[in-house]
Design an enzyme around this catalytic site. Structure first.
Site, PDB file in Angstrom:
ATOM      1  N   ARG A  44       0.768  -1.210   0.044  1.00 19.64           N
ATOM      2  CA  ARG A  44       0.007  -0.121   0.032  1.00 19.64           C
ATOM      3  C   ARG A  44       0.926   1.353  -0.003  1.00 19.64           C
ATOM      4  NH1 ARG A  44      -4.916  -1.381   4.425  1.00 19.64           N
ATOM      5  NH2 ARG A  44      -5.465  -3.368   3.050  1.00 19.64           N
ATOM      6  N   GLU A 190     -13.323 -15.001  12.026  1.00 19.04           N
ATOM      7  CA  GLU A 190     -13.774 -14.360  10.661  1.00 19.04           C
ATOM      8  C   GLU A 190     -13.623 -15.254   9.339  1.00 19.04           C
ATOM      9  OE1 GLU A 190     -11.713 -10.834   7.880  1.00 19.04           O
ATOM     10  OE2 GLU A 190     -10.349 -11.504   9.547  1.00 19.04           O
ATOM     11  N   LYS A 232     -16.534 -11.626  12.815  1.00 17.10           N
ATOM     12  CA  LYS A 232     -16.383 -10.748  11.755  1.00 17.10           C
ATOM     13  C   LYS A 232     -16.302 -11.471  10.545  1.00 17.10           C
ATOM     14  CE  LYS A 232     -12.609  -7.920   9.972  1.00 17.10           C
ATOM     15  NZ  LYS A 232     -11.313  -6.836  10.139  1.00 17.10           N
ATOM     16  N   SER A 274     -14.612  -5.150   5.335  1.00 19.26           N
ATOM     17  CA  SER A 274     -14.879  -4.548   3.961  1.00 19.26           C
ATOM     18  C   SER A 274     -14.703  -5.178   2.878  1.00 19.26           C
ATOM     19  CB  SER A 274     -14.227  -3.040   3.980  1.00 19.26           C
ATOM     20  OG  SER A 274     -12.871  -3.366   4.248  1.00 19.26           O
ATOM     21  N   GLY A 275     -13.622  -6.024   2.819  1.00 12.33           N
ATOM     22  CA  GLY A 275     -13.477  -6.832   1.847  1.00 12.33           C
ATOM     23  C   GLY A 275     -13.323  -6.257   0.507  1.00 12.33           C
ATOM     24  N   GLY A 276     -12.915  -5.519   0.110  1.00 12.91           N
ATOM     25  CA  GLY A 276     -12.804  -4.857  -1.297  1.00 12.91           C
ATOM     26  C   GLY A 276     -13.969  -3.938  -1.787  1.00 12.91           C
TER      27      GLY A 276
END
Length: 365
Positions: A44, A190, A232, A274-276
Site C-alpha cells: 500500500r 472471521e 467478523k 470491508s473485503g474490497g
C-alpha cells in the site's frame, strides 16, 4: 456435550471474555483493523510512494490510534504483532495508548494461507501449532482479543468451496477460539467469503449459510464459550463480476436472512469486514442491514481496514511522505460515516451507494 467441555473455564475467565465481547458490541462504535503485515502495508505504501520502514509504519498506526476524538467511534483496534510492541512518540506502548482512550487492543495471530491439494485452489490458514504460546505473549503485551481470518472463495463452475475446505477452515476457527479463550484472549472468528467471482446473490446466500452454520456447530462441538466470542464476517454480496444487478436493500435482506438462520443469540455482535468494498458501498450496505434488522438482538457494526486506509494513503501520492495531519482529519470523517452506518442512521442518497450494478459480459456493450 459442548456445555460439559466449557467447564474448563472458570467463572472469572468467562466474565472477562464476556466483558471484552460486550465492549466490542458498543452501539455506534466499531473496530479499526490495522493488522496488515509489513509486506501488505508495504504494498500500500509503495503504491503512493511512501518508503516501507519500521518508523513509517509506527507513525502511520499512531495516527490511526490517536486521531482527535477517534474514541467516539471506535471500541477496538486489531494490531499486527509488530505494532503490539511499538510505542507512541511519548514512549507509551500502543496497547496502553488505546486502553487509555477506551479502545480495546487486539492482535492478529494467524500466519499464511496454504492451498489444499486437490481442491482447485481452496486454502486453509496456518498458525495453530504454536498459537497457545503466542497468545500468552500477546496477552502479556496488553492484547485482550484476537482475530483469525479464514478466506473462502466461491467458484461455482469448479465446485468451490469444497466441503473439505469449509469443514477444515471452520474447524480451525473453532480450535483457534478455544485456545484463545484458554489464554484469556476473546476470539474474533472471521470466515471471509470473498467478493471475487461471478456468483449471484442467491448463490452467495447458500454458501454463506453453509459456512456460518458449520462454523457455529464446530465452535459448540469444540466447547467454545459462545458469549465470549465475536463474529467478523463478510457482507454477503454477489460476486464482483456477477452480471445481475441488486439493490442495496436486496443485499441487506440477504444478510439478515443468513443471520436469522445461523447466528447464535449468545454472541453479541457481528463486525463486518470491508473485503474490497469502498467505504461508500460498505457503509450504505451496513446502514441498510441495521435498518432491516427487526428480530435479531445483535449489534451489527464494522471492522474495516482498506475501506478506511486506501483513501487516507491517496493523500500521500506524489508527496513522498506521510501526510499525517490531513490523513487524521479525513480518518475522523470516515469514522463518522461508519458510526452512522452502525446505528442504521446513514443517509443513503440516489447515487447508487451500496448497489451492485451488474458487470456486463465482454460481448455486451
Amino acid at each position: 456435550q459442548g456445555l460439559a467441555k466449557m467447564s474448563h473455564l472458570s467463572q472469572e475467565q468467562k466474565d472477562d471474555l464476556e466483558k471484552t465481547a460486550a465492549a466490542l458490541a458498543t452501539k455506534g462504535k466499531g473496530i479499526t483493523a490495522c493488522d496488515e503485515s509489513a509486506g501488505t502495508i508495504g504494498k500500500r505504501f509503495d503504491t503512493v510512494g511512501i518508503e516501507n520502514t519500521v518508523e513509517n509504519r509506527r507513525l502511520y498506526r499512531q495516527m490511526l490510534f490517536t486521531a482527535p476524538q477517534c474514541e467516539q467511534y471506535l471500541c477496538g483496534a486489531i494490531l499486527d504483532p509488530e505494532t503490539l510492541h511499538q510505542k507512541s512518540d511519548d514512549g507509551i506502548l500502543f496497547p496502553q495508548v488505546l486502553q487509555e482512550r477506551g479502545i480495546v487492543p487486539g492482535v492478529k495471530p494467524h500466519l499464511k494461507v496454504y492451498t489444499i491439494p486437490g481442491t482447485r485452489g481452496d486454502t486453509v490458514m496456518q498458525g495453530l501449532d504454536n498459537l497457545s504460546l503466542r497468545c500468552k505473549e500477546y496477552y502479556a503485551a496488553g492484547a485482550r482479543f484476537a482475530k483469525w481470518r479464514s478466506p473462502i472463495e466461491i467458484d461455482i463452475l469448479n465446485g468451490r468451496p469444497t466441503e473439505l475446505a469449509i469443514k477444515a477452515n471452520m474447524s480451525d476457527l473453532a480450535r483457534y477460539a478455544l485456545i484463545c479463550q484458554d489464554e484469556g484472549l476473546m476470539p474474533i472468528v472471521e470466515p471471509d467469503v470473498l467478493l471475487t467471482g461471478s456468483h449471484t446473490l442467491e448463490e452467495a446466500i447458500e454458501v454463506n449459510t453453509k459456512v456460518l452454520s458449520t462454523l457455529f456447530k464446530e465452535m459448540i462441538d469444540h466447547g467454545v464459550f459462545m458469549a465470549g466470542t465475536t463474529l467478523k464476517s463478510n457482507i454477503i454480496n454477489p460476486g464482483k463480476d456477477c452480471p445481475k444487478p441488486y439493490s442495496v436493500n436486496e443485499i441487506a435482506k440477504a444478510n439478515i436472512c443468513v443471520l436469522e438462520q445461523t447466528f447464535p443469540v449468545a454472541m453479541k455482535t457481528a463486525n463486518y469486514l470491508s473485503g474490497g468494498q469502498s467505504l461508500h458501498d460498505a457503509a450504505a450496505r451496513l446502514s441498510s442491514i441495521n435498518q432491516m434488522n427487526k428480530k435479531g438482538p445483535w449489534n451489527l457494526s464494522f471492522s474495516w481496514s482498506a475501506a478506511f486506509q486506501l483513501p487516507l494513503l491517496e493523500l500521500c501520492k506524489k508527496k513522498g511522505q506521510l501526510q499525517l495531519e490531513e490523513m487524521s482529519k479525513l480518518y475522523i470523517k470516515e469514522l463518522e460515516i461508519a458510526s452512522a452506518a452502525a446505528r442504521g442512521e446513514l443517509e443513503i442518497g440516489s447515487d447508487g451507494a451500496g448497489e451492485h450494478m451488474g458487470r456486463k459480459r465482454k460481448h455486451e456493450k
